[in-house]
Design a protein around this motif. Structure first.
Motif, PDB file in Angstrom:
ATOM      1  N   PRO A 150       0.819  -1.202   0.000  1.00  0.00           N
ATOM      2  CA  PRO A 150       0.000   0.000   0.000  1.00  0.00           C
ATOM      3  C   PRO A 150       0.861   1.264   0.000  1.00  0.00           C
ATOM      4  O   PRO A 150       1.835   1.367   0.751  1.00  0.00           O
ATOM      5  N   GLY A 151       0.515   2.210  -0.871  1.00  0.00           N
ATOM      6  CA  GLY A 151       1.258   3.461  -0.966  1.00  0.00           C
ATOM      7  C   GLY A 151       2.434   3.429  -1.926  1.00  0.00           C
ATOM      8  O   GLY A 151       2.983   4.476  -2.294  1.00  0.00           O
TER       9      GLY A 151
ATOM     10  N   GLN B 211       0.045   4.638  -8.044  1.00  0.00           N
ATOM     11  CA  GLN B 211       0.219   4.428  -6.607  1.00  0.00           C
ATOM     12  C   GLN B 211      -0.810   3.438  -6.079  1.00  0.00           C
ATOM     13  O   GLN B 211      -2.015   3.580  -6.313  1.00  0.00           O
TER      14      GLN B 211
ATOM     15  N   HIS C 276      -3.524   3.557  -0.326  1.00  0.00           N
ATOM     16  CA  HIS C 276      -3.103   3.614   1.073  1.00  0.00           C
ATOM     17  C   HIS C 276      -4.148   2.933   1.951  1.00  0.00           C
ATOM     18  O   HIS C 276      -5.342   2.992   1.681  1.00  0.00           O
TER      19      HIS C 276
ATOM     20  N   ASP D 128      -5.700   3.808   4.910  1.00  0.00           N
ATOM     21  CA  ASP D 128      -5.874   4.904   5.855  1.00  0.00           C
ATOM     22  C   ASP D 128      -7.214   4.778   6.572  1.00  0.00           C
ATOM     23  O   ASP D 128      -8.011   3.877   6.297  1.00  0.00           O
TER      24      ASP D 128
ATOM     25  N   GLU E   3      -2.592  -5.328   7.404  1.00  0.00           N
ATOM     26  CA  GLU E   3      -1.961  -4.127   7.957  1.00  0.00           C
ATOM     27  C   GLU E   3      -2.326  -3.907   9.419  1.00  0.00           C
ATOM     28  O   GLU E   3      -1.516  -3.424  10.201  1.00  0.00           O
TER      29      GLU E   3
END
Length: 219
Positions: free
Chosen positions: A29-30, A71, A74, A76, A171
């Motif tokens: 991720p990211g 990308q 993310h 988040d 995560e």
């Protein structure tokens, strides 16, 4: 003879390969990647990758940043909240119908595999192989409930969200060391389904999903 379905097959293979590498954490991720890197990683031709990227963007799995590349999404707080809200809406309605339509044989099979896994964990056998099996059993119960709707639109949307959920799991709250509480929560859901009362089943699955959400949000 040309096969007009070949481009479609290549696109689907590219998608399957990308998501497999994503869930295997070959890309994170990211992270930024180029189309050429995706070609090398998936083994798919550049044309298939170029057609894949808009789909991944539409599904919220990647974002194209000018001058920088592609990308990976993310993990988040916003993604976590949205992914769990989607699950809650979908699974509450699905389990209400599932508790009426599911056969006694199916419920018995689901209960047995959960009880067997719980017993192994309680006996101190919570090792990587058991955790892997427990995670598969976890996902399978939720997918079984959704698939019982026999609604292709809902099934596809749910599986897109499931990719995000698995990234969040990796995560934020792996099943490692948590087989016992997860199996107990699932057994509570199965007990509620066995009452054949939709509201009871909806309440049970909401507790389970909200507990997972709170773990992901570190509440």
């Amino acid at each position: 003879m040309d096969d007009g379905n070949e481009p479609v097959r290549l696109r689907e293979k590219a998608y399957a390969s990308f998501t497999e590498h994503l869930l295997a954490r070959d890309i994170n991720p990211g992270q930024f990647v180029s189309q050429r890197q995706l070609v090398a990683m998936t083994g798919m031709p550049l044309g298939a990758i170029r057609e894949l990227v808009p789909r991944l963007e539409a599904e919220g799995l990647v974002k194209t940043i000018p001058q920088r590349g592609i990308q990976i999404a993310h993990i988040d707080l916003n993604l976590i909240r949205e992914a769990f809200q989607f699950r809650l809406f979908m699974e509450k309605e699905a389990v209400a119908l599932f508790c009426v339509s599911a056969s006694d044989e199916l419920l018995a099979r689901l209960r047995k595999e959960h009880e067997d896994t719980l017993q192994e964990a309680l006996q101190g056998k919570e090792r990587p192989e058991l955790e892997l099996r427990a995670q598969t059993i976890d996902w399978n119960l939720h997918e079984t409930i959704i698939d019982s709707l026999e609604n292709g639109i809902i099934g596809r949307a749910y599986r897109i969200n499931a990719i995000k959920m698995r990234l969040i799991n990796q995560e934020r709250f792996r099943i490692t060391g948590r087989v016992v509480p997860v199996m107990r929560e699932h057994l509570a859901i199965l007990t509620a389904i066995e009452t054949r009362d939709p509201q009871t089943a909806m309440d049970a699955i909401a507790v389970h999903i909200n507990n997972a959400r709170n773990l992901a949000l570190k509440l």
